[in-house]
Design a protein around this motif. Structure first.
Motif, PDB file in Angstrom:
ATOM      1  N   UNK A   1       0.840  -1.198   0.000  1.00  0.00           N
ATOM      2  CA  UNK A   1       0.000   0.000   0.000  1.00  0.00           C
ATOM      3  C   UNK A   1       0.879   1.255   0.000  1.00  0.00           C
ATOM      4  N   UNK A   2       1.947   1.219   0.806  1.00  0.00           N
ATOM      5  CA  UNK A   2       2.889   2.342   0.812  1.00  0.00           C
ATOM      6  C   UNK A   2       3.599   2.438  -0.534  1.00  0.00           C
ATOM      7  N   UNK A   3       4.023   1.309  -1.041  1.00  0.00           N
ATOM      8  CA  UNK A   3       4.758   1.308  -2.314  1.00  0.00           C
ATOM      9  C   UNK A   3       3.904   1.831  -3.472  1.00  0.00           C
ATOM     10  N   UNK A   4       2.618   1.557  -3.398  1.00  0.00           N
ATOM     11  CA  UNK A   4       1.723   1.985  -4.469  1.00  0.00           C
ATOM     12  C   UNK A   4       1.690   3.503  -4.618  1.00  0.00           C
ATOM     13  N   UNK A   5       2.021   4.216  -3.542  1.00  0.00           N
ATOM     14  CA  UNK A   5       2.010   5.672  -3.589  1.00  0.00           C
ATOM     15  C   UNK A   5       3.358   6.296  -3.861  1.00  0.00           C
ATOM     16  N   UNK A   6       4.375   5.465  -4.088  1.00  0.00           N
ATOM     17  CA  UNK A   6       5.727   5.988  -4.301  1.00  0.00           C
ATOM     18  C   UNK A   6       6.000   6.220  -5.787  1.00  0.00           C
ATOM     19  N   UNK A   7       6.666   7.314  -6.076  1.00  0.00           N
ATOM     20  CA  UNK A   7       7.170   7.537  -7.432  1.00  0.00           C
ATOM     21  C   UNK A   7       8.399   6.661  -7.652  1.00  0.00           C
ATOM     22  N   UNK A   8       8.850   6.578  -8.891  1.00  0.00           N
ATOM     23  CA  UNK A   8      10.064   5.801  -9.170  1.00  0.00           C
ATOM     24  C   UNK A   8      11.252   6.343  -8.377  1.00  0.00           C
ATOM     25  N   UNK A   9      11.369   7.648  -8.288  1.00  0.00           N
ATOM     26  CA  UNK A   9      12.476   8.241  -7.545  1.00  0.00           C
ATOM     27  C   UNK A   9      12.365   7.925  -6.056  1.00  0.00           C
ATOM     28  N   UNK A  10      11.162   7.935  -5.532  1.00  0.00           N
ATOM     29  CA  UNK A  10      10.971   7.619  -4.112  1.00  0.00           C
ATOM     30  C   UNK A  10      11.269   6.146  -3.838  1.00  0.00           C
ATOM     31  N   UNK A  11      10.902   5.283  -4.781  1.00  0.00           N
ATOM     32  CA  UNK A  11      11.206   3.863  -4.612  1.00  0.00           C
ATOM     33  C   UNK A  11      12.714   3.629  -4.626  1.00  0.00           C
ATOM     34  N   UNK A  12      13.418   4.316  -5.524  1.00  0.00           N
ATOM     35  CA  UNK A  12      14.878   4.202  -5.545  1.00  0.00           C
ATOM     36  C   UNK A  12      15.475   4.699  -4.231  1.00  0.00           C
TER      37      UNK A  12
END
Length: 265
Positions: free
Chosen positions: A75-86
């Motif tokens: 659920x948290x990951x679903x709201x992350x941009x690619x940059x935020x995931x990196x």
């Protein structure tokens, strides 16, 4: 000794008198899904335990009655941009390494679901004790990623290439009995927490220096050629044989009493 984020603990620890520490995954409302904050808490807790020479074994448990850990917080990951995931990735890697790199024996007490990153938390431990209703798996490819908490490496080392390939490529879940047959878990018992604490207590009764050096030799030598691994063992043997623990162990044996280990200083 709680790791706290936003004024609530996500990882709790409880120290027992014999040097065993229980590390409790404590995000029950999300079945212990690993969020950014929980990963940070695990890293902080691991650093604290690694530096504490009074710790003799660590048992990882869960505050949720039906789940050890269900993996990453999607659920948290679903709201992350690619940059935020990196940006999140290095912290997640540190969290799993914090458990994998503890210098004392570690045991996972798996009751209920241990999926994805939750299975990887268990794999980061030296021994996995499962409850009879435990369910384990690495389903990452079914949601478009791969195991990223050490699963591709640790599972393959634990159960072999073809068995690991079966579980990872198909993303299927296995129950406790099949997990035991595969070698994914080491024991299946009615109450994994009680069993894991009992094993840890047995470990804690032995030489702290000896146990730490045995683990270090095993970990350092596992991927080396045999001759190099034996050299690693020899170095750790010397570290142990000329320690205060060895002197006390031999003396206690001769005097027919339990050792009073000087331990790690």
């Amino acid at each position: 000794m709680d790791a706290t984020t936003d004024a609530r603990p996500l990882i709790r620890t409880s120290a027992h008198d014999d040097g065993v520490v229980e590390l409790v995954l404590d995000r029950p409302e999300a079945m212990n899904a690993v969020s950014t904050a929980m990963a940070r808490a695990l890293t902080e807790t691991g650093a604290t335990l690694a530096s504490d020479t009074s710790v003799r074994a660590v048992v990882v448990t869960s505050s949720h009655p039906k789940a050890f850990c269900v993996g990453a917080d999607l659920k948290e990951r679903n709201g992350l941009s690619d940059d935020e995931l990196r940006a999140q990735r290095p912290g997640n890697r540190l969290a799993y390494r914090a458990l994998l790199d503890l210098p004392v024996p570690t045991l996972a007490a798996v009751g209920g679901f241990a999926l994805g990153g939750g299975c990887e938390l268990a794999l980061a431990c030296d021994l996995i004790v499962a409850g009879e209703r435990a369910v384990l798996g690495l389903p990452e490819v079914s949601v478009g990623v791969i195991p990223g908490g050490g699963g591709t490496q640790l599972l393959t080392r634990r159960i072999g290439w073809s068995r690991a390939a079966d579980l990872i490529f198909t993303a299927r879940r296995v129950g406790a009995d099949e997990a035991y047959r595969l070698g994914l878990v080491d024991r299946v018992v009615p109450d994994p927490r009680i069993e894991a604490l009992a094993i840890a207590s047995t470990i804690a009764a032995h030489s702290p220096i000896g146990v730490r050096n045995a683990k270090a030799a095993m970990r350092a030598g596992i991927d080396l050629p045999l001759d190099d691994g034996l050299d690693v063992e020899d170095a750790r043997w010397h570290d142990t044989a000329f320690s205060p623990d060895r002197a006390e162990g031999v003396r206690a044996f001769a005097e027919k009493r339990r050792p009073n280990w000087p331990g790690v200083s």
